[in-house]
Motif scaffolding. Structure first.
Motif, PDB file in Angstrom:
ATOM      1  N   ASN A 117      -4.282  10.574   3.613  1.00  0.00           N
ATOM      2  CA  ASN A 117      -4.753  10.330   5.211  1.00  0.00           C
ATOM      3  C   ASN A 117      -6.081   9.197   5.279  1.00  0.00           C
ATOM      4  N   TYR A 118      -6.924   9.001   4.173  1.00  0.00           N
ATOM      5  CA  TYR A 118      -7.724   7.844   4.352  1.00  0.00           C
ATOM      6  C   TYR A 118      -7.100   6.511   4.316  1.00  0.00           C
ATOM      7  N   VAL A 119      -5.977   6.488   3.247  1.00  0.00           N
ATOM      8  CA  VAL A 119      -5.238   5.080   2.960  1.00  0.00           C
ATOM      9  C   VAL A 119      -4.433   4.757   4.365  1.00  0.00           C
ATOM     10  N   LEU A 120      -3.871   6.053   4.820  1.00  0.00           N
ATOM     11  CA  LEU A 120      -2.686   5.430   5.782  1.00  0.00           C
ATOM     12  C   LEU A 120      -3.496   5.616   7.287  1.00  0.00           C
ATOM     13  N   ARG A 121      -4.355   6.502   7.513  1.00  0.00           N
ATOM     14  CA  ARG A 121      -4.829   6.640   9.046  1.00  0.00           C
ATOM     15  C   ARG A 121      -6.102   6.878   9.354  1.00  0.00           C
ATOM     16  N   ALA A 122      -6.866   6.715   8.434  1.00  0.00           N
ATOM     17  CA  ALA A 122      -8.258   7.422   9.052  1.00  0.00           C
ATOM     18  C   ALA A 122      -8.840   6.344   9.539  1.00  0.00           C
ATOM     19  N   THR A 151       0.941  -1.099  -0.018  1.00  0.00           N
ATOM     20  CA  THR A 151      -0.058   0.053   0.205  1.00  0.00           C
ATOM     21  C   THR A 151       0.903   1.319   0.126  1.00  0.00           C
ATOM     22  N   TYR A 200     -14.784   4.785   0.119  1.00  0.00           N
ATOM     23  CA  TYR A 200     -14.328   6.109   0.031  1.00  0.00           C
ATOM     24  C   TYR A 200     -15.385   7.255  -0.266  1.00  0.00           C
ATOM     25  N   GLN A 260     -11.323   0.130  -2.619  1.00  0.00           N
ATOM     26  CA  GLN A 260     -11.861   0.805  -1.456  1.00  0.00           C
ATOM     27  C   GLN A 260     -12.911   2.057  -2.134  1.00  0.00           C
ATOM     28  N   SER A 314      -9.112  -0.335   6.744  1.00  0.00           N
ATOM     29  CA  SER A 314      -8.075  -1.195   5.890  1.00  0.00           C
ATOM     30  C   SER A 314      -6.826  -0.054   5.795  1.00  0.00           C
ATOM     31  N   SER A 315      -6.876   0.793   6.693  1.00  0.00           N
ATOM     32  CA  SER A 315      -5.829   1.726   6.661  1.00  0.00           C
ATOM     33  C   SER A 315      -4.484   1.048   7.130  1.00  0.00           C
ATOM     34  N   ASN A 324     -11.439   3.979   8.378  1.00  0.00           N
ATOM     35  CA  ASN A 324     -11.087   2.974   7.349  1.00  0.00           C
ATOM     36  C   ASN A 324     -10.529   1.943   7.803  1.00  0.00           C
TER      37      ASN A 324
END
Length: 314
Positions: free
Chosen positions: A72-77, A22, A58, A54, A82-83, A80
């Motif tokens: 930020n959604y992908v890394l830490r939200a 990712t 999203y 996603q 699946s972050s 989410n």
């Protein structure tokens, strides 16, 4: 080994491998967005979400695709599940379950990696520090692989760990190649047309294959050659062929450890041999998308068979 422990080790490695893939995908999207006009840049960011599967989730949260929002959604939200941060935490949770089966170095690599990412991702990620964040994710997963390779006894524990890693790696490679192929191909015409070389470079960067491919092909970007490299080149450690050659070795060691093969071995061999018999011409005659979807289904069947045969219990 208890099925619950085997399951935890298997999934610990799958989550860490997925986190690294990712981060590489985000890095490639970021690099490409810097070379595009604002409208095109949003499409680059959307392609990252599409590749991760996603989009539906999203779109329930946001109405646009901007770099900071996607990252930020992908890394830490928190919204989410699946972050990357969630994956690091799930890897640590699985490591805790199997703590007595891991070396001190492996446990520390997972635990310290999680603490590092938790601290780093406690604040919104900005474009100015995105590169450092993604490099840290890759470094922490690399430290884990080094610790496991250098300190773990080559027992069933190690074989389950490596099997999980290569199952996940093969799945990620196939999905990235499939989605990117459809996004980059301007029509359903036969592959071989002249396409933007920087876009195909993104595919290779997403899979850490840009330098290796360039060495082998004198820097020439050819869609057909890239597909062959990522699918069939047994020298490249993220290709489908390499992943299955390695998976075969680790399942063979499991069979030796337990004194017999399980049905999962036959399922794995079927996919390994199916891959080995293919040529790139066969793949394009069938259709690259159709081939990759078939592979993803086969790969999932192998994972399911391993879980069933070795009584993974969650």
């Amino acid at each position: 080994m208890l099925g619950r422990t085997a399951n935890s080790i298997f999934w610990m490695c799958r989550y860490l491998e997925r986190a690294e893939n990712t981060s590489r995908l985000l890095d490639a999207g970021f690099r490409m967005s810097l070379t595009r006009a604002s409208d095109s840049a949003s499409e680059e960011w959307r392609s990252v979400i599409v590749t991760l599967g996603q989009v539906e989730h999203y779109d329930t949260l946001y109405d646009s695709y901007t770099g900071p929002q996607v990252c930020n959604y992908v890394l830490r939200a928190p919204e989410n599940p699946s972050s990357v941060l969630a994956m690091a935490e799930m890897a640590r949770t699985n490591a805790r379950v199997a703590r007595s089966s891991l070396t001190m170095e492996v446990w520390e690599a997972v635990n310290e990696g999680w603490m590092t990412l938790k601290d780093m991702l406690s604040r919104p990620v900005r474009e100015s520090n995105l590169g450092a964040v993604l490099a840290t994710i890759r470094r922490e997963t690399t430290l884990f692989r080094g610790a496991s390779y250098g300190t773990m006894l080559r027992s069933d524990i190690y074989q389950f760990a490596r099997a999980g890693m290569f199952i996940e790696r093969a799945d990620n490679t196939a999905r990235i190649l499939d989605v990117k192929y459809h996004l980059l191909l301007p029509s359903l015409a036969y592959v071989g047309s002249s396409l933007d070389s920087s876009q195909w470079d993104q595919v290779l960067r997403s899979l850490a294959g840009d330098r290796a491919y360039s060495w082998l092909n004198a820097g020439q970007m050819d869609p057909r050659g890239i597909a062959e490299f990522l699918i069939l080149d047994a020298r490249f450690p993220r290709s489908l062929r390499f992943s299955y050659e390695q998976l075969s070795q680790h399942l063979t060691e499991l069979a030796r450890e337990y004194g017999e093969e399980s049905p999962a071995h036959a399922v794995m061999r079927d996919t390994r041999d199916w891959l080995a018999e293919r040529t790139i011409q066969d793949i394009f005659d069938t259709g690259l998308h159709e081939f990759l979807i078939d592979f993803i289904d086969r790969n999932q069947a192998v994972a399911n068979a391993i879980a069933e045969d070795y009584r993974f219990i969650t």
